[in-house]
Design an enzyme around this catalytic site. Sequence first.
Site, mmCIF file in Angstrom:
data_model
loop_
_atom_site.group_PDB
_atom_site.id
_atom_site.type_symbol
_atom_site.label_atom_id
_atom_site.label_comp_id
_atom_site.label_asym_id
_atom_site.label_seq_id
_atom_site.Cartn_x
_atom_site.Cartn_y
_atom_site.Cartn_z
ATOM 1 N N TYR A 114 -6.479 -3.241 12.859
ATOM 2 C CA TYR A 114 -7.353 -2.132 12.459
ATOM 3 C C TYR A 114 -8.777 -2.327 12.977
ATOM 4 C CZ TYR A 114 -3.462 -0.363 9.816
ATOM 5 O OH TYR A 114 -2.242 0.153 9.480
ATOM 6 N N GLU B 90 3.421 -8.120 7.260
ATOM 7 C CA GLU B 90 2.131 -8.742 6.927
ATOM 8 C C GLU B 90 2.203 -9.813 5.852
ATOM 9 O OE1 GLU B 90 -0.945 -5.856 6.254
ATOM 10 O OE2 GLU B 90 -0.960 -5.299 8.358
ATOM 11 N N ASP C 124 0.815 -1.205 0.000
ATOM 12 C CA ASP C 124 0.000 0.000 0.000
ATOM 13 C C ASP C 124 0.857 1.266 0.000
ATOM 14 O OD1 ASP C 124 -2.361 1.548 0.264
ATOM 15 O OD2 ASP C 124 -2.109 1.612 2.450
ATOM 16 N N GLU D 116 1.052 -1.401 14.007
ATOM 17 C CA GLU D 116 0.168 -0.507 13.240
ATOM 18 C C GLU D 116 -1.210 -0.521 13.860
ATOM 19 O OE1 GLU D 116 -0.168 -1.165 8.984
ATOM 20 O OE2 GLU D 116 1.996 -1.485 8.782
HETATM 21 C C1 GCB Z 1 -1.389 -2.324 6.643
HETATM 22 C C2 GCB Z 1 -0.108 -2.220 5.926
HETATM 23 C C3 GCB Z 1 0.223 -0.806 5.526
HETATM 24 C C4 GCB Z 1 -1.034 -0.120 5.006
HETATM 25 C C5 GCB Z 1 -2.050 -0.088 6.108
HETATM 26 C C6 GCB Z 1 -3.370 0.564 5.670
HETATM 27 O O1 GCB Z 1 -1.674 -3.257 7.346
HETATM 28 O O2 GCB Z 1 0.964 -2.787 6.638
HETATM 29 O O3 GCB Z 1 1.226 -0.826 4.558
HETATM 30 O O4 GCB Z 1 -0.780 1.156 4.512
HETATM 31 O O5 GCB Z 1 -2.346 -1.384 6.510
HETATM 32 O O6 GCB Z 1 -3.509 1.761 5.859
HETATM 33 O O7 GCB Z 1 -4.206 -0.134 5.132
#
Ligand code: GCB
Length: 599
Positions: A470, A414, A163, A505
């Site tokens: 997330y 990931e 991403d 993250e």
């Molecule tokens: C993740 C990735 C990261 C993305 C992020 C997102 O898990 O490691 O590279 O930018 O999510 O914002 O979706």
Amino acid sequence: MLRPQDSPTRERKRLDGVWLFRFDHADEGLAGRWYAGALRDARAMAVPASYNDIFTDLAAREFVGAAWYQVEAFVPRGWTGHRIVLHFESVTHHATVFAGETEIARHSGGYLPFEADITEHARPGERVRITVRVDNTLTWQTIPPGVVSTSRSGERTQRYFHDFFNYAGIHRSAWLAARPPVAVDDVSVVTGFDGATGLVDYAVAIAGGTVEVRARLSDADGMVVAEASGPNGRLEVANAVAWRIGHGYLYDLAIRLVDGERLLDEYHLNVGIRTVAIDGARLLLNGEPVYLRGFGMHEDHVTLGKAHNDAMWLRDIECLKWIGANSFRTSHYPYSEDVLDLADREGLLVIDETPAVGMNTALAAGTAVDSRSATFSPETINDETQAIHGQVIRDLIARDKNHPSVVAWSIANEPESHTEAAEAYFRPLLEIARSADRQRRPVGIVNVMLAPYGMCRVTPLCDLVMINRYWGWYVQTGNLPSAMAAARRELSGWAREGKPIIITEYGADTEPGMHRLPADPWSEEYQVEYLDAMHAVFDEFEEIVGEHVWNFADFATRSGITRVGGNKKGLFTRERQPKMSAHNIRRRWLSPPGKPGRG
Ligand code: GCB
């Protein structure tokens, strides 16, 4: 490979500036020997820079394939009798380099340095023509991986599973460097303490002969504090000043090769005396538990793309200090060594990551790659990829091993990690990392939500748990109470592993200036409430030793229906101005020790 430097026996010349540049649409440059003379039909291109955002047309920005760079440089007159080396800090992703008409280097891997001895092709006092073919193609056998598809009309499109925008070009400085014929080839240090005495064990490799080695350590005031001789030795520093968070105290290690009293070579290295260890679920720096506050970041800027720029990074460091961060992860590739130098100086802790990102076809949504195809298979990520990945790990550790700021290695972000194939792929790579690092810092992968606690087969093999989550964004979107419940549930599982957990993250896309009451995803209010909710849960777990918000700043991605002008999860905008949540986090992170965020 040591970075070029200036010393009493060494000299270097930066080749940055405006070079000639040309796209190779038909991939005919090699056969047509474009390196054999001045690059025709060329335009100007900045080095270092990604070429993509210099252009205003889409075809140039999204170009897939080879592009050529060329520069003419004078080899300094005084370099007679020296080995002359051409050193590139980063060419993304593949480089073929020519000095005059001779190919002198081929390198794959867009974020680590390579060099070639060009003594036979470069005369002191004369010009040398340097031509570089830069190819940005990603395949199943590159780190990171990607797939190129060709349309019926012959148009090539690069697909990739990570991403961030696939920027390309000469991203960091290129150097001509002069080294003596007998030279320091490598230096490694391992530091420790015996009471108040600092210990610096060093090991020196020499190229070009066997000579006497002298090591001298000076403090930050230039006072000599310890001396030793021999290629391997120990320097003992009475009442040593420890390298610690916020106080990046650096000693200067001078390695001198001598023949009697004649100095043959001298190389300098910054040394921070500190230890890193894991004790149960605690991460220890100098024997004391630490709690990481900070970010996953990106090398990403308007116009520059992924080029290193000192001013931009100094601003980033100032923002990190302002917000109370003490650490960051080099998501998702090794950053410029200049960045690690800054982290060493500021006393920032770094999780250093390889470019192994996007090794997961289940995350291929929107990339037109069949997400049912296996991630690991003879046709996709295979033994060859694994061998390259192993080499990338060795190269990363070889480059960054001596930086006191580096406290852990992340060998992938990931990846697929819930399958037997993933376990077979990563088990040997973790061992490669462990045996490559004399300091034996913690090694791990960064775990993905698709392999939660109980399913991941690789994290249990790691020294620490690093997870990206997330809750409240990609799942339980907008529903913070259920996000908190989900977080609590899974974290209770990981806590049972008895290892330190770092949330590498967590974050929510936020359009700066968008306000909603009540808070709604994408609004500044939601980012604040989301982070508060996550922190409330994190603070319930002693095993959590770090929180890295995704992301430090907004950054460029390929275009797509989930990205509005890039990824907007930054606490800062791409221009490095704070969003509302940055002020909120700042209050948490600057709160006194013992309070939430654990000072
Ligand atoms: C993740 C990735 C990261 C993305 C992020 C997102 O898990 O490691 O590279 O930018 O999510 O914002 O979706």
